[in-house]
Design a protein around this motif. Structure first.
Motif, PDB file in Angstrom:
ATOM      1  N   PHE A  52      -8.886 -24.133   3.779  1.00 52.52           N
ATOM      2  CA  PHE A  52      -7.642 -23.400   4.044  1.00 52.52           C
ATOM      3  C   PHE A  52      -7.159 -23.683   5.467  1.00 52.52           C
ATOM      4  O   PHE A  52      -5.961 -23.882   5.691  1.00 52.52           O
ATOM      5  N   ALA A  53      -8.074 -23.682   6.428  1.00 53.47           N
ATOM      6  CA  ALA A  53      -7.701 -23.949   7.823  1.00 53.47           C
ATOM      7  C   ALA A  53      -7.129 -25.362   7.968  1.00 53.47           C
ATOM      8  O   ALA A  53      -6.133 -25.566   8.663  1.00 53.47           O
ATOM      9  N   VAL A  77      -0.915 -19.780   2.530  1.00 55.98           N
ATOM     10  CA  VAL A  77      -2.219 -20.372   2.874  1.00 55.98           C
ATOM     11  C   VAL A  77      -2.497 -20.179   4.362  1.00 55.98           C
ATOM     12  O   VAL A  77      -3.614 -19.824   4.756  1.00 55.98           O
ATOM     13  N   ALA A  78      -1.484 -20.409   5.195  1.00 57.14           N
ATOM     14  CA  ALA A  78      -1.653 -20.239   6.643  1.00 57.14           C
ATOM     15  C   ALA A  78      -1.960 -18.784   6.991  1.00 57.14           C
ATOM     16  O   ALA A  78      -2.789 -18.508   7.868  1.00 57.14           O
ATOM     17  N   ALA A  79      -1.314 -17.855   6.304  1.00 57.61           N
ATOM     18  CA  ALA A  79      -1.578 -16.431   6.551  1.00 57.61           C
ATOM     19  C   ALA A  79      -3.014 -16.076   6.170  1.00 57.61           C
ATOM     20  O   ALA A  79      -3.703 -15.355   6.913  1.00 57.61           O
ATOM     21  N   ARG A  83      -6.016 -14.770   8.595  1.00 54.96           N
ATOM     22  CA  ARG A  83      -6.808 -13.561   8.357  1.00 54.96           C
ATOM     23  C   ARG A  83      -8.299 -13.861   8.441  1.00 54.96           C
ATOM     24  O   ARG A  83      -9.062 -13.080   9.006  1.00 54.96           O
ATOM     25  N   ILE A  84      -8.701 -14.997   7.844  1.00 54.71           N
ATOM     26  CA  ILE A  84     -10.119 -15.369   7.891  1.00 54.71           C
ATOM     27  C   ILE A  84     -10.546 -15.618   9.335  1.00 54.71           C
ATOM     28  O   ILE A  84     -11.619 -15.181   9.758  1.00 54.71           O
ATOM     29  N   ALA A  85      -9.693 -16.303  10.098  1.00 55.06           N
ATOM     30  CA  ALA A  85     -10.005 -16.579  11.502  1.00 55.06           C
ATOM     31  C   ALA A  85     -10.053 -15.288  12.324  1.00 55.06           C
ATOM     32  O   ALA A  85     -10.789 -15.207  13.307  1.00 55.06           O
ATOM     33  N   ALA A  86      -9.275 -14.279  11.903  1.00 59.26           N
ATOM     34  CA  ALA A  86      -9.246 -13.003  12.628  1.00 59.26           C
ATOM     35  C   ALA A  86     -10.445 -12.120  12.298  1.00 59.26           C
ATOM     36  O   ALA A  86     -10.612 -11.067  12.905  1.00 59.26           O
ATOM     37  N   GLY A  87     -11.267 -12.528  11.320  1.00 62.73           N
ATOM     38  CA  GLY A  87     -12.465 -11.769  11.035  1.00 62.73           C
ATOM     39  C   GLY A  87     -12.471 -11.041   9.707  1.00 62.73           C
ATOM     40  O   GLY A  87     -13.452 -10.371   9.373  1.00 62.73           O
ATOM     41  N   VAL A  88     -11.416 -11.161   8.936  1.00 65.31           N
ATOM     42  CA  VAL A  88     -11.394 -10.546   7.606  1.00 65.31           C
ATOM     43  C   VAL A  88     -12.311 -11.364   6.710  1.00 65.31           C
ATOM     44  O   VAL A  88     -12.369 -12.587   6.821  1.00 65.31           O
ATOM     45  N   TYR A  94      -8.712 -13.953   0.398  1.00 67.25           N
ATOM     46  CA  TYR A  94      -8.266 -14.640  -0.810  1.00 67.25           C
ATOM     47  C   TYR A  94      -7.534 -13.686  -1.743  1.00 67.25           C
ATOM     48  O   TYR A  94      -6.518 -14.052  -2.351  1.00 67.25           O
ATOM     49  N   ALA A  95      -8.041 -12.475  -1.869  1.00 66.82           N
ATOM     50  CA  ALA A  95      -7.380 -11.486  -2.729  1.00 66.82           C
ATOM     51  C   ALA A  95      -5.985 -11.162  -2.201  1.00 66.82           C
ATOM     52  O   ALA A  95      -5.017 -11.075  -2.977  1.00 66.82           O
ATOM     53  N   GLU A  96      -5.867 -11.006  -0.893  1.00 65.95           N
ATOM     54  CA  GLU A  96      -4.560 -10.738  -0.289  1.00 65.95           C
ATOM     55  C   GLU A  96      -3.627 -11.945  -0.467  1.00 65.95           C
ATOM     56  O   GLU A  96      -2.425 -11.778  -0.682  1.00 65.95           O
ATOM     57  N   PHE A  97      -4.187 -13.143  -0.389  1.00 68.46           N
ATOM     58  CA  PHE A  97      -3.421 -14.373  -0.629  1.00 68.46           C
ATOM     59  C   PHE A  97      -2.821 -14.354  -2.034  1.00 68.46           C
ATOM     60  O   PHE A  97      -1.635 -14.618  -2.223  1.00 68.46           O
TER      61      PHE A  97
END
Length: 177
Positions: A52-53, A77-79, A83-88, A94-97
């Motif tokens: 994703f990154a 995808v960027a969002a 989120r993953i990079a922010a610690g989620v 993925y669910a939020e995506f």
């Protein structure tokens, strides 16, 4: 007063619906590319978060160089990557995506990615390849549908041109009598 109401209604509902339809169409067009890139990167050994990154970095670079316009699928995808990079956690991101995109195909992809994180990658690559095949088949069907719509939209101008040709032929014929 009536004109103001009509303008308000048009702006509030018609333009909103048109914008939502354009976003949905863009998401449908972006999906096969995103799944294909994801399959390629994850098949090469990248994790879902890293894939994703990478996809979001490539999209940002292309957008910065003005090779790519704003694409809703890649923005989602960027969002998710952000989120993953922010610690989620990955499953939550993925669910939020999937929820953000609101299309069945994206929700299915999000659940596949979540399942991969939670249960492991047994058979995941095969399922992702199947999803790629299905996505490109959907894109082909979408292209066929858009082609049929274009033919229908061209029907009225063709009828008008037929009328003009008939006038060009019939008027001189009646003038000669």
């Amino acid at each position: 007063m009536l004109a103001a109401f009509v303008f308000w209604y048009y702006k509030r509902f018609v333009l909103k619906k048109r914008t939502e339809d354009e976003i949905e169409s863009q998401l449908r067009l972006d999906y096969p590319e995103i799944v294909s890139k994801l399959s390629l990167l994850m098949g090469a050994g990248m994790s879902g978060a890293n894939a994703f990154a990478k996809i979001s970095r490539d999209y940002a670079d292309a957008k910065r160089e003005r090779k790519q316009s704003v694409r809703c699928g890649y923005e989602a995808v960027a969002a998710a990557s952000g989120r993953i990079a922010a610690g989620v956690s990955e499953p939550e991101a993925y669910a939020e995506f999937g929820r953000a995109c609101r299309l069945h195909s994206y929700i299915k992809l999000a659940s596949l990615l979540t399942q991969n994180v939670i249960k492991g990658s047994e058979g995941f690559k095969l399922m992702l390849r199947g999803e790629v095949t299905e996505a490109f088949a959907e894109r082909k069907a979408l292209a066929r549908t858009k082609g049929e719509e274009a033919g229908t939209k061209l029907l009225m101008p063709m009828v008008m041109m037929l009328g003009v040709v008939l006038v060009i032929i019939v008027v001189p014929a009646f003038m000669s009598f």
